[in-house]
Design an enzyme around this catalytic site. Structure first.
Site, PDB file in Angstrom:
ATOM      1  N   GLY A  35       0.824  -1.197   0.000  1.00  0.00           N
ATOM      2  CA  GLY A  35       0.000   0.000   0.000  1.00  0.00           C
ATOM      3  C   GLY A  35       0.858   1.246   0.000  1.00  0.00           C
ATOM      4  O   GLY A  35       2.077   1.181   0.204  1.00  0.00           O
ATOM      5  N   PRO A  36       0.250   2.386  -0.215  1.00  0.00           N
ATOM      6  CA  PRO A  36       1.000   3.640  -0.238  1.00  0.00           C
ATOM      7  C   PRO A  36       1.559   3.987   1.139  1.00  0.00           C
ATOM      8  O   PRO A  36       1.149   3.414   2.151  1.00  0.00           O
ATOM      9  CB  PRO A  36      -0.038   4.667  -0.702  1.00  0.00           C
ATOM     10  CG  PRO A  36      -1.357   4.005  -0.594  1.00  0.00           C
ATOM     11  CD  PRO A  36      -1.167   2.547  -0.488  1.00  0.00           C
ATOM     12  N   PRO A  37       2.490   4.939   1.203  1.00  0.00           N
ATOM     13  CA  PRO A  37       3.058   5.340   2.497  1.00  0.00           C
ATOM     14  C   PRO A  37       1.983   5.935   3.411  1.00  0.00           C
ATOM     15  O   PRO A  37       1.057   6.610   2.959  1.00  0.00           O
ATOM     16  CB  PRO A  37       4.102   6.400   2.119  1.00  0.00           C
ATOM     17  CG  PRO A  37       4.396   6.165   0.677  1.00  0.00           C
ATOM     18  CD  PRO A  37       3.143   5.635   0.074  1.00  0.00           C
ATOM     19  N   GLY A  38       2.123   5.660   4.705  1.00  0.00           N
ATOM     20  CA  GLY A  38       1.267   6.303   5.696  1.00  0.00           C
ATOM     21  C   GLY A  38      -0.075   5.653   5.932  1.00  0.00           C
ATOM     22  O   GLY A  38      -0.903   6.212   6.648  1.00  0.00           O
ATOM     23  N   VAL A  39      -0.323   4.454   5.358  1.00  0.00           N
ATOM     24  CA  VAL A  39      -1.634   3.824   5.564  1.00  0.00           C
ATOM     25  C   VAL A  39      -1.637   2.875   6.759  1.00  0.00           C
ATOM     26  O   VAL A  39      -2.674   2.307   7.098  1.00  0.00           O
ATOM     27  CB  VAL A  39      -2.099   3.069   4.297  1.00  0.00           C
ATOM     28  CG1 VAL A  39      -2.325   4.026   3.152  1.00  0.00           C
ATOM     29  CG2 VAL A  39      -1.112   1.974   3.912  1.00  0.00           C
ATOM     30  N   GLY A  40      -0.476   2.672   7.394  1.00  0.00           N
ATOM     31  CA  GLY A  40      -0.447   1.872   8.625  1.00  0.00           C
ATOM     32  C   GLY A  40       0.125   0.485   8.475  1.00  0.00           C
ATOM     33  O   GLY A  40      -0.185  -0.393   9.278  1.00  0.00           O
ATOM     34  N   LYS A  41       0.978   0.256   7.470  1.00  0.00           N
ATOM     35  CA  LYS A  41       1.524  -1.091   7.258  1.00  0.00           C
ATOM     36  C   LYS A  41       2.396  -1.527   8.438  1.00  0.00           C
ATOM     37  O   LYS A  41       2.239  -2.621   8.975  1.00  0.00           O
ATOM     38  CB  LYS A  41       2.336  -1.121   5.958  1.00  0.00           C
ATOM     39  CG  LYS A  41       1.523  -0.804   4.712  1.00  0.00           C
ATOM     40  CD  LYS A  41       2.327  -0.962   3.450  1.00  0.00           C
ATOM     41  CE  LYS A  41       3.460   0.035   3.348  1.00  0.00           C
ATOM     42  NZ  LYS A  41       3.001   1.422   3.234  1.00  0.00           N
ATOM     43  N   THR A  42       3.309  -0.663   8.844  1.00  0.00           N
ATOM     44  CA  THR A  42       4.213  -1.022   9.947  1.00  0.00           C
ATOM     45  C   THR A  42       3.463  -1.133  11.263  1.00  0.00           C
ATOM     46  O   THR A  42       3.692  -2.055  12.054  1.00  0.00           O
ATOM     47  CB  THR A  42       5.335   0.028  10.061  1.00  0.00           C
ATOM     48  OG1 THR A  42       6.018   0.122   8.808  1.00  0.00           O
ATOM     49  CG2 THR A  42       6.324  -0.367  11.149  1.00  0.00           C
ATOM     50  N   SER A  84      -3.346   2.063 -18.193  1.00  0.00           N
ATOM     51  CA  SER A  84      -4.669   2.511 -17.765  1.00  0.00           C
ATOM     52  C   SER A  84      -5.050   3.890 -18.306  1.00  0.00           C
ATOM     53  O   SER A  84      -6.184   4.321 -18.114  1.00  0.00           O
ATOM     54  CB  SER A  84      -4.760   2.512 -16.235  1.00  0.00           C
ATOM     55  OG  SER A  84      -3.810   3.382 -15.679  1.00  0.00           O
ATOM     56  N   LYS A  95      -7.690   4.824  -7.147  1.00  0.00           N
ATOM     57  CA  LYS A  95      -8.066   5.806  -8.168  1.00  0.00           C
ATOM     58  C   LYS A  95      -9.390   6.481  -7.824  1.00  0.00           C
ATOM     59  O   LYS A  95      -9.533   7.705  -7.961  1.00  0.00           O
ATOM     60  CB  LYS A  95      -8.157   5.121  -9.536  1.00  0.00           C
ATOM     61  CG  LYS A  95      -6.817   4.633 -10.070  1.00  0.00           C
ATOM     62  CD  LYS A  95      -6.999   3.841 -11.363  1.00  0.00           C
ATOM     63  CE  LYS A  95      -5.669   3.348 -11.897  1.00  0.00           C
ATOM     64  NZ  LYS A  95      -5.813   2.538 -13.115  1.00  0.00           N
TER      65      LYS A  95
END
EC number: 3.4.21.53
Length: 772
Positions: free
Chosen positions: A352-359, A675, A718
């Site tokens: 996912g993109p940065p800052g979405v809470g992966k870590t 796309s 998107k």
């Protein structure tokens, strides 16, 4: 005694031999009645037969062994439920028929004559048996050997000696019955010879094992005593030094630590090297560091998993908003672990993109499981030795990052997060991705060899979690070993929920304020999200909230006592001018401009494609750092339009006499992917037909030369980007309809989705005036 009927006592698990006295505990009602009947008779004789099956509770004649022994009851003692008797065997008998079964079993028996065969074979067998018996007694209890030998010698007949030997030889029930049935002295002697020979062999092996173990113990005790004496002598001479104390401590730690045998031998060898090595030697510090590493690694130390599914769900919900797919997968794994503790942990990859809470999801997983958490960033890693370790022959050698991480956690089963796995590098020193294949493969990592440690270490108990912004740069073999879980970006409403539940309170506390001193209304929060941040996650939003909190903290520290409520108008003073305007949709589009939707590592984005006709120009010019796939999409769109010019109401003279220039803004950023095909087709059609595309409409999809609209990825990201920009209509490939289920309900309600199979349907919706 010939062919007489006698009260019969069945035995479950032992045999009465002639001339031996056997104590018996009698508990069955029929057996007690048989004992009482025998005692009431003049000769007090009772027939004793072993059972064929010890599990039979009320045996009849058919349930008893064919051969038995007639004995005389010497003594009887009654207790509450049982009768204790002492029976002396007289002679072997054979059952003929059953006389009665109730109230006790009575059999008619025939006396078997005692074998009296003689000869040199019997004498030789007899002597061998006596020798083996003496050897067995010597191996078991040497101190009673002479006494037992005298007892056996006092018995004259070989057969009686054999029966006597059964009292000191532990024979199983079947072997005792086999011996009782022996018809001749030769057969009985051969059986006893076989039993004794086997017993002697077993005892000799056991004595050898015991002797070897005792020798090893004596050797270690001798070493210990000598070391103690050496230390005492050195202490008296004043020759003790810190290195010796250090080595002593290492040896003591080795003795106290539970280590696998292979590891213990290696550590013992290295400590012995240290003892013989001068402290100034180049290898001294390296060897000491190796021993300390081996002793500190958790070879057998694990944390106990907490498998309370309800509690785990509460922890995940407490730490993170939404992310239902990820939470469900974690709960599923906990359920499997609860039902099958031996199940291998999956290797999850959060994309996912940065800052979405992966870590932070990984940290919550560790908290829910009750495991230690360790994070390791792989971004920019290009040396395989960083993972596998350096061989100890090199100067400055160190163990790899995996072993160092396990050492820090102190447990064999931590949750280990490999961050930014998509940003691994590679060069002439090796490929770290190839090293990860072994580390992450459950079939191989049970015996992972670090180059520095050079001992097999079990990584199979580790719960590996990886994170990535994109899958495109991850090698396919490595990707195959991981289970992909996508964490898409958040909508503005979701960001408001996250800020309200987690971010605002955290930033207020970090600034040393209370919630009474600073409040941020929903209107301000919404304005902040739209005008000051432009991201899929919430990292920049948290930074902005932190800046606001610090500004207010400065005011409080300088004497302001009134609570502060931040309004949208205050944001300019606190954060400076608004940072983003382009995210608002353009109110009106000129002919040749179309809004497309793109996926980036930072989430989704609205991308405007501009097409301009060039009078007297030829061919197609493409600018904006377009990749090869986008260039091919543009050419396919142009070829399709030329082939359908008449149907689309496009002047063919304009096509023949004009070149075309396609530009995608943000020229400093490379762009690629299929796309944008429908967007380029719409922009070109708009330019050729001099008709504008609807400004409230954005689109995405791949096109073919025949006009088909093919599905693309990243739909959720998107759509969220379009929602942030105020787009009201989105044209999607028909085959992407299934992806709309991932879109939050409030976003689906605010946007009209148009599903198209062919480019004609796209153009009809995007350019309403095309065919007028």
């Amino acid at each position: 005694m010939e062919n007489n009927a006698y009260p019969t006592l069945p035995l479950k698990n032992t045999v009465l031999f002639p001339h031996l006295v056997l104590p018996l505990s009698v508990g069955r009602a029929g057996s007690i009645a048989a004992v009482e009947a025998a005692l009431s008779s003049e000769d007090k004789l009772i027939a004793v037969f072993p059972q064929k099956d010890p599990r039979t509770d009320e045996p009849a004649a058919d349930d008893l062994f064919r051969f038995g022994t007639v004995g005389i009851i010497k003594k009887m003692v009654r207790s509450e439920d049982t009768v204790q008797i002492l029976v002396q065997g007289i002679e072997r008998v054979e059952q003929l028929e059953m006389v009665q079964k109730q109230p006790y079993l009575s059999l008619k028996i025939a006396t078997l004559s005692e074998p009296s065969d003689t000869g040199t074979e019997i004498e030789a067998l007899h002597r061998t048996v006596i020798e083996l018996a003496g050897k067995m007694i010597e191996l078991v209890q040497p101190q009673i050997q002479v006494g037992i030998h005298h007892i056996i010698s006092d018995v004259e007949k070989p057969l009686h000696q054999i029966y006597l030997l059964t009292s000191i030889l532990s024979l199983d029930f079947d072997k005792e019955k086999e011996l009782l049935a022996a018809a001749t002295q030769v057969e009985a002697l051969q059986l006893m010879h076989r039993y004794l020979n086997h017993e002697v062999q077993v005892l000799e092996v056991r004595q050898k094992i015991t002797s070897t173990a005792q020798t090893e113990i004596d050797k270690k005790q001798r070493e210990y005593v000598l070391r103690q004496q050496l230390e005492a002598i050195q202490e008296e001479l004043g020759e003790t030094n810190p290195e010796q104390a250090e080595i002593k401590e290492l040896r003591q730690r080795m003795e106290e630590t539970e280590l696998p045998e292979l590891v213990r031998k290696e550590v013992e060898k290295e400590i012995t090297r240290l003892e013989r090595m001068p402290s100034a030697a180049p290898d001294y510090q390296l060897t000491r560091g190796y021993v300390e590493l081996a002793l500190e690694l958790p070879w057998n130390k694990t944390t106990e998993d907490r498998l309370d599914l309800k509690r785990a769900r509460e922890i995940l919900d407490e730490d993170h908003f939404d992310l239902e797919d990820v939470k469900e997968r974690i709960i599923e794994h906990l359920a499997v672990m609860k039902l099958n503790p031996e199940a291998k942990s999956p290797i999850l990859c959060f994309v996912g993109p940065p800052g979405v809470g992966k870590t932070s999801v990984g940290q919550s997983m560790a908290r829910a499981l009750g495991r230690k958490f360790e994070r390791m960033s792989l971004g920019g890693l290009h040396d395989e030795s960083e993972l596998r370790g350096h061989r100890r022959t090199y100067i400055g050698a160190m163990p790899g990052r995996i072993i160092r991480a396990i050492r820090r956690t102190g447990y064999q089963n931590p949750l280990l997060m490999l961050d930014e796995i998509d940003k691994l590098g590679r060069d002439f020193r090796g490929d770290p991705a190839a090293a990860l294949l072994e580390i992450l493969d459950p079939a191989q990592n049970a015996e992972f060899h670090d180059n520095y440690l050079d001992l097999p270490f079990d990584l199979s108990k580790i719960f590996f979690v990886t994170t990535a912004n994109t899958l495109d740069t991850i090698p396919r073999p490595l990707l195959d070993r991981m289970e992909i879980l996508r964490l898409p970006g958040y909508s503005d409403e979701e960001k408001q929920h996250i800020a309200r539940r987690y971010l605002i309170g955290r930033q207020i506390r970090e600034a040393g304020l209370s919630e009474i001193q600073l409040s941020i209304p929903d209107e301000t929060l919404s304005y902040l999200i739209r005008r000051y941040t432009r991201e899929a996650g919430v990292r920049e939003l948290e930074r902005m909230l932190g800046r606001i909190a610090r500004k207010v903290a400065t005011q409080v520290a300088t004497g302001q006592t009134q609570p502060v409520t931040v309004t949208p108008q205050d944001l300019v003073e606190l954060l400076g001018p608004e940072r983003f305007f382009a995210e608002e949709m353009r109110q009106q589009l000129a002919p040749g401009v179309a809004a497309g939707l793109a996926w980036t590592e930072a989430g989704g984005d609205v991308l405007y494609v501009e097409a301009a006709l060039l009078p007297e120009g030829k061919g197609m010019t493409l600018t904006g750092q377009l990749g090869s796939i986008m260039q091919e999409s543009a050419k396919a769109a142009q070829s399709y339009l030329w082939s359908r010019a008449e149907e689309l109401n496009i002047d063919q003279k304009t096509i023949r006499e004009s070149g075309v220039h396609i530009h995608v803004p943000a020229g400093a950023i490379p762009k690629d992917g299929p796309s944008a095909g429908v967007t380029m087709a719409s922009a070109l059609t708009s330019a050729y037909a001099h008709q504008p595309v609807r400004s409230d409409t954005a689109m995405t999809g791949e096109i073919t030369l025949s006009g088909l609209v093919l599905p693309v990825g990243g739909i959720k990201e998107k759509v969220l980007a379009a929602h942030r920009s105020g787009i009201q209509r989105i044209i999607l490939p028909k085959e992407n309809e299934k992806d709309l289920r991932e879109i939050p309900e409030h976003v689906r309600q605010s946007i009209q989705f148009i599903l198209a199979r062919r480019i004609e349907e796209v153009l009809a919706e995007a350019i309403p005036d095309l065919n007028r």
